[in-house]
Motif scaffolding. Structure first.
Motif, PDB file in Angstrom:
ATOM      1  N   ILE A  74     -10.405   7.389 -11.488  1.00 13.88           N
ATOM      2  CA  ILE A  74      -9.637   7.251 -10.251  1.00 13.88           C
ATOM      3  C   ILE A  74     -10.412   6.413  -9.236  1.00 13.88           C
ATOM      4  N   SER A  75     -11.661   6.793  -8.972  1.00 14.37           N
ATOM      5  CA  SER A  75     -12.415   6.085  -7.934  1.00 14.37           C
ATOM      6  C   SER A  75     -12.655   4.624  -8.294  1.00 14.37           C
ATOM      7  N   ARG A  76     -12.781   4.312  -9.569  1.00 13.07           N
ATOM      8  CA  ARG A  76     -12.959   2.908  -9.991  1.00 13.07           C
ATOM      9  C   ARG A  76     -11.705   2.100  -9.674  1.00 13.07           C
ATOM     10  N   VAL A  77     -10.527   2.666  -9.896  1.00 12.67           N
ATOM     11  CA  VAL A  77      -9.279   1.973  -9.574  1.00 12.67           C
ATOM     12  C   VAL A  77      -9.226   1.679  -8.079  1.00 12.67           C
ATOM     13  N   ALA A  78      -9.543   2.672  -7.258  1.00 11.04           N
ATOM     14  CA  ALA A  78      -9.517   2.472  -5.804  1.00 11.04           C
ATOM     15  C   ALA A  78     -10.527   1.401  -5.387  1.00 11.04           C
ATOM     16  N   TYR A  79     -11.714   1.451  -5.977  1.00 12.61           N
ATOM     17  CA  TYR A  79     -12.718   0.438  -5.674  1.00 12.61           C
ATOM     18  C   TYR A  79     -12.207  -0.958  -6.047  1.00 12.61           C
ATOM     19  N   LEU A  80     -11.647  -1.101  -7.242  1.00 10.36           N
ATOM     20  CA  LEU A  80     -11.142  -2.413  -7.674  1.00 10.36           C
ATOM     21  C   LEU A  80     -10.012  -2.891  -6.770  1.00 10.36           C
ATOM     22  N   MET A  81      -9.172  -1.979  -6.296  1.00 14.95           N
ATOM     23  CA  MET A  81      -8.125  -2.371  -5.333  1.00 14.95           C
ATOM     24  C   MET A  81      -8.760  -2.901  -4.050  1.00 14.95           C
ATOM     25  N   SER A  82      -9.858  -2.280  -3.630  1.00 10.11           N
ATOM     26  CA  SER A  82     -10.485  -2.677  -2.364  1.00 10.11           C
ATOM     27  C   SER A  82     -11.095  -4.071  -2.419  1.00 10.11           C
ATOM     28  N   ILE A  83     -11.518  -4.506  -3.601  1.00  2.00           N
ATOM     29  CA  ILE A  83     -12.151  -5.825  -3.699  1.00  2.00           C
ATOM     30  C   ILE A  83     -11.200  -6.892  -4.235  1.00  2.00           C
ATOM     31  N   ASP A  84      -9.977  -6.510  -4.587  1.00  4.12           N
ATOM     32  CA  ASP A  84      -9.024  -7.465  -5.136  1.00  4.12           C
ATOM     33  C   ASP A  84      -8.505  -8.381  -4.021  1.00  4.12           C
ATOM     34  N   GLU A  85      -8.756  -9.666  -4.167  1.00  2.00           N
ATOM     35  CA  GLU A  85      -8.381 -10.615  -3.117  1.00  2.00           C
ATOM     36  C   GLU A  85      -6.876 -10.798  -2.979  1.00  2.00           C
ATOM     37  N   THR A  86      -6.126 -10.576  -4.055  1.00  2.00           N
ATOM     38  CA  THR A  86      -4.672 -10.735  -3.950  1.00  2.00           C
ATOM     39  C   THR A  86      -4.037  -9.579  -3.182  1.00  2.00           C
ATOM     40  N   LEU A  87      -4.668  -8.409  -3.218  1.00  2.00           N
ATOM     41  CA  LEU A  87      -4.143  -7.263  -2.467  1.00  2.00           C
ATOM     42  C   LEU A  87      -4.595  -7.300  -1.013  1.00  2.00           C
ATOM     43  N   ASN A  88      -5.823  -7.752  -0.780  1.00  2.00           N
ATOM     44  CA  ASN A  88      -6.340  -7.895   0.578  1.00  2.00           C
ATOM     45  C   ASN A  88      -6.128  -6.621   1.404  1.00  2.00           C
ATOM     46  N   MET A  89      -6.553  -5.477   0.853  1.00  2.00           N
ATOM     47  CA  MET A  89      -6.379  -4.190   1.521  1.00  2.00           C
ATOM     48  C   MET A  89      -7.593  -3.884   2.395  1.00  2.00           C
ATOM     49  N   ASP A  90      -7.337  -3.465   3.633  1.00  2.00           N
ATOM     50  CA  ASP A  90      -8.443  -2.986   4.446  1.00  2.00           C
ATOM     51  C   ASP A  90      -8.622  -1.487   4.196  1.00  2.00           C
ATOM     52  N   LEU A  91      -9.618  -0.895   4.810  1.00  2.00           N
ATOM     53  CA  LEU A  91      -9.906   0.523   4.574  1.00  2.00           C
ATOM     54  C   LEU A  91      -8.735   1.419   4.957  1.00  2.00           C
ATOM     55  N   TYR A  92      -8.073   1.092   6.058  1.00  2.00           N
ATOM     56  CA  TYR A  92      -6.931   1.899   6.483  1.00  2.00           C
ATOM     57  C   TYR A  92      -5.843   1.872   5.415  1.00  2.00           C
ATOM     58  N   ASP A  93      -5.508   0.677   4.940  1.00  2.00           N
ATOM     59  CA  ASP A  93      -4.456   0.548   3.915  1.00  2.00           C
ATOM     60  C   ASP A  93      -4.824   1.310   2.645  1.00  2.00           C
ATOM     61  N   LEU A  94      -6.062   1.159   2.217  1.00  2.00           N
ATOM     62  CA  LEU A  94      -6.522   1.820   1.000  1.00  2.00           C
ATOM     63  C   LEU A  94      -6.481   3.340   1.162  1.00  2.00           C
ATOM     64  N   GLY A  95      -7.008   3.836   2.268  1.00  2.00           N
ATOM     65  CA  GLY A  95      -7.009   5.270   2.527  1.00  2.00           C
ATOM     66  C   GLY A  95      -5.610   5.830   2.657  1.00  2.00           C
TER      67      GLY A  95
END
Length: 182
Positions: A74-95
């Protein structure tokens, strides 16, 4: 603290499987909270465990897998989402995505496909585009999850409140594409 939210919302049955999923959600929240109070970026480590470099896949999981190792699923998926440039998620969006996805999980017995379905469903509810949801599904696949994108988009999206925000003009998903089941 983060374990308590999982227990409160999901009411897990206490199995090793649910303990590992609880640990994964707790680690994900810990990564996000830690990053918020540091410099705003996820460094990929939680409690001396390296999420960023983990090669653990769903196919590696057995009931004998230590829950902290299994939490990488689970945490690896969230981490990969956080660094994915196409998603461009900030901490608020990810959380926001991961925390709200807790409410889409079934009560008591949860499996890893439920986690993926819950996160992708919440992404739809939050108004992410089809391409962004597809990218999230690909990130789940990279950690060994099944490809649930087509199922989520066409067959089994569970909408919590009997309505969804995906039909608003800011969404890239048409309401007709979602079958609500409740």
């Amino acid at each position: 603290y983060t374990h308590g939210y999982f227990r409160l919302i999901v009411e897990p049955d206490g199995s090793e499987y649910n303990s590992a999923i609880n640990e994964g959600y707790a680690d994900t929240m810990g990564l996000i909270i830690g990053a918020y109070y540091r410099d705003g970026s996820l460094d990929g480590t939680i409690a001396n465990r390296n999420v960023a470099d983990s090669t653990f896949k769903l196919s590696d999981y057995t009931l004998d897998t230590e829950e902290h190792d299994a939490s990488f699923l689970i945490s690896r998926v969230a981490y990969l989402m956080s660094i994915d440039e196409t998603l461009n998620m900030d901490l608020y969006d990810l959380g926001n995505l991961w925390f709200k996805s807790l409410y889409n999980l079934p009560k008591n017995i949860v499996n890893y496909s439920d986690v993926e379905a819950s996160v992708l469903t919440e992404a739809i509810i939050l108004g992410y585009s089809k391409d962004e949801v597809k990218r999230m599904a690909k990130i789940f696949e990279s950690v060994g999850y099944p490809d649930l994108y087509d199922i989520i988009m066409k067959d089994v999206v569970h909408i919590r409140y009997g309505h969804t925000s995906v039909s608003d003009e800011n969404s890239n998903i048409n309401e007709e594409e979602i079958y609500m089941s409740y």
